[in-house]
Design an enzyme around this catalytic site. Structure first.
Site, PDB file in Angstrom:
ATOM      1  N   ASN A 155     -18.518  70.050  13.699  1.00 49.54           N
ATOM      2  CA  ASN A 155     -17.716  71.544  13.949  1.00 49.54           C
ATOM      3  C   ASN A 155     -17.253  71.621  12.059  1.00 49.54           C
ATOM      4  O   ASN A 155     -16.896  72.730  11.858  1.00 49.54           O
ATOM      5  CB  ASN A 155     -16.100  71.127  14.420  1.00 49.54           C
ATOM      6  CG  ASN A 155     -15.466  70.261  13.725  1.00 49.54           C
ATOM      7  OD1 ASN A 155     -15.894  69.137  13.352  1.00 49.54           O
ATOM      8  ND2 ASN A 155     -13.541  70.123  14.265  1.00 49.54           N
ATOM      9  N   GLU A 253     -10.399  59.930  11.992  1.00 45.46           N
ATOM     10  CA  GLU A 253      -9.893  60.927  11.603  1.00 45.46           C
ATOM     11  C   GLU A 253     -10.565  61.732  13.354  1.00 45.46           C
ATOM     12  O   GLU A 253     -11.474  62.176  13.320  1.00 45.46           O
ATOM     13  CB  GLU A 253     -10.052  61.510  10.657  1.00 45.46           C
ATOM     14  CG  GLU A 253      -9.481  61.576   9.713  1.00 45.46           C
ATOM     15  CD  GLU A 253      -7.742  61.428   9.381  1.00 45.46           C
ATOM     16  OE1 GLU A 253      -7.373  62.394  10.765  1.00 45.46           O
ATOM     17  OE2 GLU A 253      -6.843  60.771   8.303  1.00 45.46           O
ATOM     18  N   CYS A 287     -10.117  70.382  15.482  1.00 49.54           N
ATOM     19  CA  CYS A 287      -9.205  69.700  15.062  1.00 49.54           C
ATOM     20  C   CYS A 287      -8.239  69.942  14.660  1.00 49.54           C
ATOM     21  O   CYS A 287      -6.874  69.162  15.462  1.00 49.54           O
ATOM     22  CB  CYS A 287      -9.659  68.603  14.088  1.00 49.54           C
ATOM     23  SG  CYS A 287      -9.557  68.951  12.527  1.00 49.54           S
TER      24      CYS A 287
HETATM   25  P1  NAP Z   1     -18.339  62.372  18.643  1.00 49.51           P
HETATM   26  O1  NAP Z   1     -19.060  63.347  19.796  1.00 49.51           O
HETATM   27  O2  NAP Z   1     -17.420  61.268  18.362  1.00 49.51           O
HETATM   28  O3  NAP Z   1     -19.424  62.392  17.227  1.00 49.51           O
HETATM   29  C1  NAP Z   1     -19.332  62.445  15.760  1.00 49.51           C
HETATM   30  C2  NAP Z   1     -19.998  61.907  15.481  1.00 49.51           C
HETATM   31  O4  NAP Z   1     -20.084  60.511  15.349  1.00 49.51           O
HETATM   32  C3  NAP Z   1     -21.392  62.209  15.472  1.00 49.51           C
HETATM   33  O5  NAP Z   1     -22.343  62.045  14.520  1.00 49.51           O
HETATM   34  C4  NAP Z   1     -21.968  61.235  16.327  1.00 49.51           C
HETATM   35  O6  NAP Z   1     -23.566  61.211  16.078  1.00 49.51           O
HETATM   36  C5  NAP Z   1     -21.534  60.105  16.150  1.00 49.51           C
HETATM   37  N1  NAP Z   1     -21.501  59.057  17.376  1.00 49.51           N
HETATM   38  C6  NAP Z   1     -21.338  59.505  18.984  1.00 49.51           C
HETATM   39  N2  NAP Z   1     -21.496  58.586  18.920  1.00 49.51           N
HETATM   40  C7  NAP Z   1     -21.557  57.690  18.200  1.00 49.51           C
HETATM   41  C8  NAP Z   1     -21.650  56.158  18.302  1.00 49.51           C
HETATM   42  N3  NAP Z   1     -21.870  55.091  19.068  1.00 49.51           N
HETATM   43  N4  NAP Z   1     -21.209  55.145  16.724  1.00 49.51           N
HETATM   44  C9  NAP Z   1     -21.189  55.493  15.965  1.00 49.51           C
HETATM   45  N5  NAP Z   1     -21.122  57.455  15.872  1.00 49.51           N
HETATM   46  C10 NAP Z   1     -21.105  58.309  17.183  1.00 49.51           C
HETATM   47  O7  NAP Z   1     -17.202  63.842  18.244  1.00 49.51           O
HETATM   48  P2  NAP Z   1     -17.952  65.632  17.816  1.00 49.51           P
HETATM   49  O8  NAP Z   1     -17.727  65.604  19.595  1.00 49.51           O
HETATM   50  O9  NAP Z   1     -18.816  66.071  17.763  1.00 49.51           O
HETATM   51  O10 NAP Z   1     -16.228  66.204  17.302  1.00 49.51           O
HETATM   52  C11 NAP Z   1     -15.095  66.191  18.278  1.00 49.51           C
HETATM   53  C12 NAP Z   1     -14.236  65.969  18.069  1.00 49.51           C
HETATM   54  O11 NAP Z   1     -14.225  65.052  16.520  1.00 49.51           O
HETATM   55  C13 NAP Z   1     -13.305  66.339  18.574  1.00 49.51           C
HETATM   56  O12 NAP Z   1     -12.416  65.791  19.271  1.00 49.51           O
HETATM   57  C14 NAP Z   1     -12.426  67.137  17.104  1.00 49.51           C
HETATM   58  O13 NAP Z   1     -11.072  67.180  17.477  1.00 49.51           O
HETATM   59  C15 NAP Z   1     -12.287  65.665  15.623  1.00 49.51           C
HETATM   60  N6  NAP Z   1     -12.439  66.414  14.919  1.00 49.51           N
HETATM   61  C16 NAP Z   1     -11.007  65.895  13.869  1.00 49.51           C
HETATM   62  C17 NAP Z   1     -10.609  66.368  12.941  1.00 49.51           C
HETATM   63  C18 NAP Z   1     -10.218  65.094  11.751  1.00 49.51           C
HETATM   64  O14 NAP Z   1      -9.831  65.440  10.816  1.00 49.51           O
HETATM   65  N7  NAP Z   1      -8.686  64.724  12.848  1.00 49.51           N
HETATM   66  C19 NAP Z   1     -11.961  66.953  12.033  1.00 49.51           C
HETATM   67  C20 NAP Z   1     -12.783  67.541  12.790  1.00 49.51           C
HETATM   68  C21 NAP Z   1     -13.099  67.193  13.987  1.00 49.51           C
HETATM   69  P3  NAP Z   1     -23.623  62.892  16.924  1.00 49.51           P
HETATM   70  O15 NAP Z   1     -23.131  63.686  17.728  1.00 49.51           O
HETATM   71  O16 NAP Z   1     -25.705  63.038  16.358  1.00 49.51           O
HETATM   72  O17 NAP Z   1     -24.853  62.279  18.208  1.00 49.51           O
END
Ligand code: NAP
Length: 498
Positions: A155, A253, A287
């Protein structure tokens, strides 16, 4: 609509300063059109091994480069990002869907972060402090940790990467970065910029691939000393428990369930503008997105009326069109999740005032669009008021008092961002004290963080670390305490004190 395109059909990993091809790949799809933008490699654990080996070797030399000289590379990165801002923004809109104005803003965050962290090259302050013994000197200093692993979400494909990699690099670490498979183009562009800026080979490495393979291999790798992760709560918790077993430092985060409080003495029109921007900007896929509006019952009807009127004017479509305010949803899984909450909300008894459906009018039929949605008469315990939906969906929760508003704000598992609209200075100060979130806004929406302040949240949003701000350096450095005894004799602390 102008459209800048990439010069390649397939991205390559960036390992030890070389562009390394990987056979297996998958398509990066423009969520506004459904068209393929580029192919992204699906690397494996051996690619991670190679990147870590290169990073380990490069880091030894990089740590010996004086920090002000390391910073010169970041200044150069800042200038190049500035020069390419429009190109980067256009590519970002194509891979992620966010509207072009927001994409420009996101690239600007990277530019700001480059210059801010370059300045740290001449600070990286430690402390000197009196020693308790005569003829003894005491100080503390920041040291690099070694090889750091950065895992970023789709995002904010450029901003979050800069919050993490720039402090890591200026502090003398080497980086292995796995961007989200959905949005790999910003990583490709940033790696090219680092290459041109003269970063020594191996200090920044990019390995594309799935979280379950590349991400997991990074988490498990004993050569990586820190994992800095932004993403979903479930993934973050798993990473934390794996890192815990290895005593590996981990910064998380994660999600948010952010609220805007609108008190009875608020400027309602100003609040409506803040809600529109925070709830429907990036189609709610931030987020820090506002997904709850906690409204004093005395102004509930007037807020509903004005918000509905403003929502009707929101233009939905391809974010490359400058007139569009709400872009697409990242993928079908995102659409399915948002859709499922429409049923959940209605079954729980919430009243749907606007939206609630997939938007198909005057938009590219290959894209994923969801109509800006407003539920009202929501109670604080409903699932739509508790769980992260990650879409353009807002729940209005009426309350009777300031105290109840604070309780409702704090009554969720997350603690990222919160906001209050009020004209009462006493409430302003009580709110900034009592809102249990890492970020608090007064008379502004829930999004709008500036890079020189700490970014992150309390409770289920993270594990106490912060991205950006000078605080980001704490993730990527170890403190070393140094004592220099120039008395020429053995002096025992706590024992030989006169
Ligand atoms: P996600 O599915 O957890 O993915 C985030 C990253 O982690 C991607 O690069 C993903 O790779 C990787 N990943 C997935 N499974 C993993 C594993 N088992 N081991 C290591 N890495 C792994 O999250 P998302 O859906 O992309 O992002 C949305 C979330 O991010 C929301 O909950 C949002 O609130 C949060 N967010 C938080 C902040 C903050 O600063 N608090 C900022 C922005 C977003 P792939 O997708 O390439 O497989």
């Amino acid at each position: 609509m102008t459209q800048i395109t990439l010069q390649t059909n397939k991205l390559a990993n960036f390992i030890n300063g070389e562009w390394v091809e990987v056979n297996e790949a998958t398509a990066v799809v423009n969520p506004a059109t459904g068209e393929t933008v580029v192919q992204v490699p699906l690397s494996g654990s051996t690619d991670v091994d190679e990147a870590v080996a290169a990073a380990k070797k490069a880091q030894k030399e990089w740590a010996l480069v004086p920090a002000p000289q390391r910073a010169e590379v970041l200044y150069q990165v800042g200038y190049l990002l500035k020069e390419r801002k429009e190109r980067m923004a256009q590519l970002l809109t194509q891979e992620n869907g966010k509207v072009i104005e927001e994409a420009r803003g996101e690239v600007q965050e990277g530019i700001d972060m480059a210059f801010y962290m370059a300045g740290e090259g001449r600070r990286l302050f430690g402390q000197t402090t009196p020693a308790e013994l005569k003829d003894k000197f005491a100080m503390s200093q920041r040291c690099p940790v070694g090889v750091v692993g950065i895992i970023t979400p789709w995002n904010f494909p450029i901003a979050i990467a800069t919050w993490k990699s720039f402090p890591a690099i200026v502090a003398g670490n080497a980086v292995v970065w796995k961007p989200a498979t959905e949005t790999p183009i910003m990583a490709y562009e940033l790696a090219k910029i680092f290459e041109e800026a003269g970063l020594p080979k191996g200090v920044l490495n990019v390995v594309y691939g799935r979280g379950s393979t590349v991400g997991d291999a990074m988490v498990q790798h004993e050569g990586i000393r820190v994992i800095s992760f932004t993403g979903s709560g479930d993934t973050g918790r798993n990473i934390a428990s794996e890192c815990g077993k290895q005593l590996k430092k981990v910064s998380l985060e994660m999600g948010g369930k952010n609220a805007i409080i609108v008190m009875d003495d608020a400027d309602i029109d100003l609040a409506v503008e803040g809600i529109l921007w925070s709830a429907f900007g990036t189609s709610g896929q931030r987020c820090t997105a506002c997904s709850r509006v906690i409204v004093h019952e005395k102004v509930k009807t007037s807020l509903e009326e004005r918000l509905l009127a403003a929502m009707e004017k929101l233009s939905i479509g391809n974010g490359l069109d400058e007139s569009i305010k709400v872009g697409p949803i990242i993928n079908q899984a995102g659409m399915d999740k948002i859709n499922s909450y429409m049923e959940i909300g209605k079954n729980e008894g919430a009243k749907l005032l606007a939206g609630g459906y997939e938007y198909t009018e005057d938009v590219d039929q290959g894209g994923n669009y969801f109509a800006p949605t407003l539920f009202t008469d929501v109670t604080a315990d409903m699932r739509i008021a508790q769980e992260e939906i990650f879409g353009p969906v807002v729940s209005l929760i009426p309350v009777k008092s300031f105290e109840e508003a604070i309780d409702v704000n704090n009554g969720v598992e997350y603690g990222l961002s919160s906001s209050i609209y009020t004209s009462d200075v006493n409430r302003v100060f009580k709110a900034q004290r009592d809102l249990d979130t890492g970020i608090v806004y007064v008379n502004a929406g829930t999004s709008g963080a500036e890079i020189h302040l700490p970014f992150g949240g309390t409770k289920g949003t993270g594990n106490g670390h912060r991205d950006s701000g000078v605080q980001a350096l704490d993730v990527f450095t170890e403190w070393k305490a140094i004592y220099v005894d120039y008395s020429g004799k053995l002096q025992r602390a706590q024992i030989d004190v006169e």
